[in-house]
Motif scaffolding. Structure first.
Motif, PDB file in Angstrom:
ATOM      1  N   ALA A 189       0.976  -1.661   0.182  1.00 17.12           N
ATOM      2  CA  ALA A 189      -0.174  -0.301   0.178  1.00 17.12           C
ATOM      3  C   ALA A 189       0.437   1.164   0.258  1.00 17.12           C
ATOM      4  CB  ALA A 189      -0.812  -0.229   1.120  1.00 17.12           C
ATOM      5  N   PHE A 190       1.847   1.049   0.657  1.00 19.52           N
ATOM      6  CA  PHE A 190       3.015   1.732   0.468  1.00 19.52           C
ATOM      7  C   PHE A 190       3.766   2.276  -0.953  1.00 19.52           C
ATOM      8  CE2 PHE A 190       7.120   4.239   1.480  1.00 19.52           C
ATOM      9  CZ  PHE A 190       6.141   5.578   2.314  1.00 19.52           C
ATOM     10  N   HIS A 191       4.266   1.501  -0.936  1.00 24.59           N
ATOM     11  CA  HIS A 191       4.244   0.850  -3.258  1.00 24.59           C
ATOM     12  C   HIS A 191       3.641   2.309  -3.591  1.00 24.59           C
ATOM     13  CE1 HIS A 191       6.272  -0.057  -6.416  1.00 24.59           C
ATOM     14  NE2 HIS A 191       7.543   0.539  -5.708  1.00 24.59           N
ATOM     15  N   THR A 192       2.159   2.119  -3.258  1.00 26.15           N
ATOM     16  CA  THR A 192       0.882   2.612  -4.400  1.00 26.15           C
ATOM     17  C   THR A 192       0.917   4.178  -3.956  1.00 26.15           C
ATOM     18  OG1 THR A 192      -0.186   0.272  -4.099  1.00 26.15           O
ATOM     19  CG2 THR A 192      -1.107   2.224  -5.275  1.00 26.15           C
ATOM     20  N   LEU A 193       0.821   4.112  -2.930  1.00 30.24           N
ATOM     21  CA  LEU A 193       0.353   5.627  -2.116  1.00 30.24           C
ATOM     22  C   LEU A 193       1.704   6.754  -2.983  1.00 30.24           C
ATOM     23  CD1 LEU A 193      -1.485   7.043   0.120  1.00 30.24           C
ATOM     24  CD2 LEU A 193       0.607   6.670   1.760  1.00 30.24           C
ATOM     25  N   MET A 194       2.949   5.663  -2.936  1.00 30.80           N
ATOM     26  CA  MET A 194       4.651   6.758  -3.401  1.00 30.80           C
ATOM     27  C   MET A 194       4.587   6.841  -5.075  1.00 30.80           C
ATOM     28  SD  MET A 194       8.296   5.421  -1.838  1.00 30.80           S
ATOM     29  CE  MET A 194       8.019   3.884  -2.136  1.00 30.80           C
ATOM     30  N   LEU A 195       3.830   5.970  -5.798  1.00 32.22           N
ATOM     31  CA  LEU A 195       3.633   5.734  -6.822  1.00 32.22           C
ATOM     32  C   LEU A 195       2.903   6.794  -7.567  1.00 32.22           C
ATOM     33  CD1 LEU A 195       3.514   2.272  -8.353  1.00 32.22           C
ATOM     34  CD2 LEU A 195       5.794   3.885  -9.250  1.00 32.22           C
ATOM     35  N   LYS A 196       1.677   7.115  -6.494  1.00 39.54           N
ATOM     36  CA  LYS A 196       1.128   8.150  -6.339  1.00 39.54           C
ATOM     37  C   LYS A 196       1.402   9.661  -6.586  1.00 39.54           C
ATOM     38  CE  LYS A 196      -3.623   9.319  -4.731  1.00 39.54           C
ATOM     39  NZ  LYS A 196      -4.884   8.989  -4.384  1.00 39.54           N
ATOM     40  N   TYR A 197       2.171  10.053  -5.536  1.00 41.97           N
ATOM     41  CA  TYR A 197       2.689  11.041  -5.434  1.00 41.97           C
ATOM     42  C   TYR A 197       3.784  11.330  -5.307  1.00 41.97           C
ATOM     43  CZ  TYR A 197      -1.906  11.735  -3.140  1.00 41.97           C
ATOM     44  OH  TYR A 197      -2.902  12.365  -3.058  1.00 41.97           O
ATOM     45  N   GLN A 198       4.603  10.211  -6.110  1.00 42.19           N
ATOM     46  CA  GLN A 198       6.087  10.587  -6.636  1.00 42.19           C
ATOM     47  C   GLN A 198       6.394  11.842  -7.604  1.00 42.19           C
ATOM     48  OE1 GLN A 198       8.386   7.401  -6.977  1.00 42.19           O
ATOM     49  NE2 GLN A 198       8.238   7.074  -9.710  1.00 42.19           N
ATOM     50  N   GLN A 199       5.660  11.920  -8.536  1.00 45.85           N
ATOM     51  CA  GLN A 199       5.665  13.278  -9.412  1.00 45.85           C
ATOM     52  C   GLN A 199       5.614  14.385  -8.546  1.00 45.85           C
ATOM     53  OE1 GLN A 199       6.944  13.179 -12.187  1.00 45.85           O
ATOM     54  NE2 GLN A 199       6.876  11.383 -13.141  1.00 45.85           N
ATOM     55  N   PRO A 200       4.413  14.629  -8.043  1.00 43.35           N
ATOM     56  CA  PRO A 200       4.411  15.676  -7.232  1.00 43.35           C
ATOM     57  C   PRO A 200       5.336  16.317  -6.466  1.00 43.35           C
ATOM     58  CG  PRO A 200       2.464  14.730  -6.853  1.00 43.35           C
ATOM     59  CD  PRO A 200       3.412  13.683  -8.228  1.00 43.35           C
ATOM     60  N   VAL A 201       5.614  15.380  -5.952  1.00 39.76           N
ATOM     61  CA  VAL A 201       7.125  15.637  -4.665  1.00 39.76           C
ATOM     62  C   VAL A 201       8.581  15.631  -5.193  1.00 39.76           C
ATOM     63  CG1 VAL A 201       8.921  14.495  -2.599  1.00 39.76           C
ATOM     64  CG2 VAL A 201       5.581  14.319  -2.542  1.00 39.76           C
ATOM     65  N   PHE A 202       8.547  14.979  -5.698  1.00 43.68           N
ATOM     66  CA  PHE A 202       9.886  15.093  -7.136  1.00 43.68           C
ATOM     67  C   PHE A 202       9.840  16.996  -7.991  1.00 43.68           C
ATOM     68  CE2 PHE A 202      11.951  14.961 -11.050  1.00 43.68           C
ATOM     69  CZ  PHE A 202      13.253  14.222 -10.527  1.00 43.68           C
ATOM     70  N   ARG A 203       9.282  17.123  -8.851  1.00 44.83           N
ATOM     71  CA  ARG A 203       8.731  18.384  -8.942  1.00 44.83           C
ATOM     72  C   ARG A 203       8.975  19.237  -8.353  1.00 44.83           C
ATOM     73  NH1 ARG A 203       3.852  16.734 -12.340  1.00 44.83           N
ATOM     74  NH2 ARG A 203       2.628  17.135 -10.860  1.00 44.83           N
ATOM     75  N   THR A 204       8.085  19.545  -6.708  1.00 41.96           N
ATOM     76  CA  THR A 204       8.498  20.580  -5.505  1.00 41.96           C
ATOM     77  C   THR A 204       9.717  20.548  -5.692  1.00 41.96           C
ATOM     78  OG1 THR A 204       6.357  20.208  -4.869  1.00 41.96           O
ATOM     79  CG2 THR A 204       7.472  21.125  -3.467  1.00 41.96           C
ATOM     80  N   VAL A 205      10.076  19.309  -5.051  1.00 42.66           N
ATOM     81  CA  VAL A 205      11.531  19.647  -4.836  1.00 42.66           C
ATOM     82  C   VAL A 205      12.605  20.045  -5.537  1.00 42.66           C
ATOM     83  CG1 VAL A 205      13.764  18.073  -4.240  1.00 42.66           C
ATOM     84  CG2 VAL A 205      11.186  17.147  -3.295  1.00 42.66           C
ATOM     85  N   MET A 206      12.388  19.948  -7.286  1.00 39.79           N
ATOM     86  CA  MET A 206      13.015  20.299  -8.441  1.00 39.79           C
ATOM     87  C   MET A 206      12.940  21.955  -8.294  1.00 39.79           C
ATOM     88  SD  MET A 206      15.372  18.223 -10.623  1.00 39.79           S
ATOM     89  CE  MET A 206      14.636  19.613 -11.869  1.00 39.79           C
ATOM     90  N   GLY A 207      11.665  22.444  -8.089  1.00 38.66           N
ATOM     91  CA  GLY A 207      11.566  23.990  -7.892  1.00 38.66           C
ATOM     92  C   GLY A 207      12.556  24.793  -6.575  1.00 38.66           C
ATOM     93  N   PHE A 208      12.575  23.524  -5.483  1.00 44.97           N
ATOM     94  CA  PHE A 208      13.952  24.581  -4.679  1.00 44.97           C
ATOM     95  C   PHE A 208      15.537  23.597  -5.003  1.00 44.97           C
ATOM     96  CE2 PHE A 208      10.082  24.544  -2.214  1.00 44.97           C
ATOM     97  CZ  PHE A 208      10.565  25.261  -1.256  1.00 44.97           C
ATOM     98  N   VAL A 209      15.520  22.736  -6.218  1.00 43.70           N
ATOM     99  CA  VAL A 209      17.021  22.422  -5.697  1.00 43.70           C
ATOM    100  C   VAL A 209      18.018  22.460  -7.578  1.00 43.70           C
ATOM    101  CG1 VAL A 209      16.889  21.237  -3.851  1.00 43.70           C
ATOM    102  CG2 VAL A 209      16.821  20.003  -5.737  1.00 43.70           C
ATOM    103  N   HIS A 210      16.768  22.171  -8.989  1.00 42.65           N
ATOM    104  CA  HIS A 210      16.948  22.524  -9.706  1.00 42.65           C
ATOM    105  C   HIS A 210      18.165  21.637 -10.065  1.00 42.65           C
ATOM    106  CE1 HIS A 210      14.790  26.299  -9.419  1.00 42.65           C
ATOM    107  NE2 HIS A 210      15.475  26.806  -8.182  1.00 42.65           N
ATOM    108  N   SER A 211      18.152  19.954  -9.883  1.00 45.62           N
ATOM    109  CA  SER A 211      19.081  18.932  -9.924  1.00 45.62           C
ATOM    110  C   SER A 211      18.645  17.667  -9.700  1.00 45.62           C
ATOM    111  CB  SER A 211      20.486  19.383  -8.843  1.00 45.62           C
ATOM    112  OG  SER A 211      21.096  17.919  -8.492  1.00 45.62           O
ATOM    113  N   LYS A 212      18.354  16.840 -10.677  1.00 42.82           N
ATOM    114  CA  LYS A 212      18.141  15.724 -10.590  1.00 42.82           C
ATOM    115  C   LYS A 212      18.407  14.170  -9.550  1.00 42.82           C
ATOM    116  CE  LYS A 212      15.928  12.015 -13.281  1.00 42.82           C
ATOM    117  NZ  LYS A 212      16.625  10.774 -14.300  1.00 42.82           N
ATOM    118  N   GLU A 213      19.289  14.723  -9.593  1.00 43.00           N
ATOM    119  CA  GLU A 213      20.052  13.667  -8.357  1.00 43.00           C
ATOM    120  C   GLU A 213      19.590  14.364  -7.166  1.00 43.00           C
ATOM    121  OE1 GLU A 213      21.715  15.312 -10.990  1.00 43.00           O
ATOM    122  OE2 GLU A 213      21.705  13.117 -12.239  1.00 43.00           O
TER     123      GLU A 213
END
Lengths: 95, 185
Positions: free
Chosen positions: B17-41
């Motif tokens: 279930a956590f894996h499912t939750l992660m798949l659902k939200y990993q994109q928005p979290v990643f995008r938000t974080v990208m806005g702060f760090v501007h680096s994929k890694e």
């Protein structure tokens, strides 16, 4: 090009960047690892406490043995009845 | 399955279930974080930290706010902490990164001179966004990278919609002022 458009263009490009497709799997693996570490810690803690207590006791015995007195000492019996005779020090008697 | 159901499943020990939750939200979290760090890694590492934190503190989630709101708050705090911790490192590596990006983008139809100009412009925009005051930056990233409404941003930032509107306006003015020299380039 206007500033706002340039900013939007930059943001649009950054939004195109996708995370690694195995990111979720990587996180799940990390989660498993950290859980295993958490499970190991209580057992390790108990062992560490037991070992350190044993070491402390052994160190105490060791340190205690260093200062052990030997049996070849001379005993002196002092009869201190005269010392305790306070009359000797009464000032009046020397006047 | 709704977020609430997934959370209940996770709390009862269902890792899938956590894996499912992660798949659902990993994109928005990643995008938000990208806005702060501007680096994929860096963004991937921070996204990982965010989800590990979510998993560990899921039992404390009371459900007063939406799960996504709670998740965004964790993502924002983790990103801001990362940025503050690495201020000096970013300062020294910024010049190296721009050179790296020139060589990494060979697929675009631009000659090295044009590519250098594009990189320089991107670097200036990135630096201008980084220089935004913390609250303005947070509101700006949630609005631009996540395209959230002012009401949603207000909920995440625990403020009013009016305050968010003001933050966004100020951020816009700040960026225009900082990047005024780019017009006509």
């Amino acid at each position: 090009m206007k500033i706002d458009e340039q900013i939007d263009d930059f943001i649009h490009q950054e939004k195109q960047i996708q995370p690694n497709s195995f990111l979720a799997t990587r996180i799940m693996a990390k989660l498993e690892d950290s859980e295993q570490v958490h499970r190991k810690i209580p057992a390790l803690q108990k062992l560490a406490i037991a070992v350190s207590l044993t070491l402390i006791v052994m160190m105490g015995i060791g340190i205690g043995s260093i200062g052990k007195f030997t049996d070849n000492y001379a005993s002196i019996n002092i009869n201190d009845t005269q010392i305790e005779n306070l009359n000797l020090y009464i000032f009046d008697s020397y006047e | 399955m709704s977020d609430e159901q997934l959370i209940q499943e996770i709390l009862s020990g269902n890792k899938e279930a956590f894996h499912t939750l992660m798949l659902k939200y990993q994109q928005p979290v990643f995008r938000t974080v990208m806005g702060f760090v501007h680096s994929k890694e860096d963004a991937e590492d921070i996204t990982q930290d965010v989800f590990l934190q979510v998993f560990r503190s899921l039992s404390t989630f009371q459900g007063n706010a939406k799960f996504s709101t709670w998740l965004y708050r964790i993502a924002l705090n983790t990103s801001i902490n990362h940025v503050n911790r690495n201020k000096w490192r970013n300062f020294f590596t910024a010049s190296g990164d721009s050179l790296k990006s020139i060589f990494n983008r060979s697929n675009e139809d631009k000659n090295p001179q044009q590519q250098l100009e594009v990189n320089e412009r991107e670097k200036m925009i990135r630096q201008a966004i980084e220089q935004l005051p913390e609250k303005q930056r947070t509101a700006f990233i949630l609005s631009k990278y996540e395209e959230l409404s002012q009401r949603e941003i207000a909920e995440i930032m625990e403020t009013t919609e009016g305050a968010v509107e003001q933050l966004l306006q100020r951020a816009k003015l700040f960026l225009r002022k900082k990047l005024a020299h780019l017009v006509g380039k």
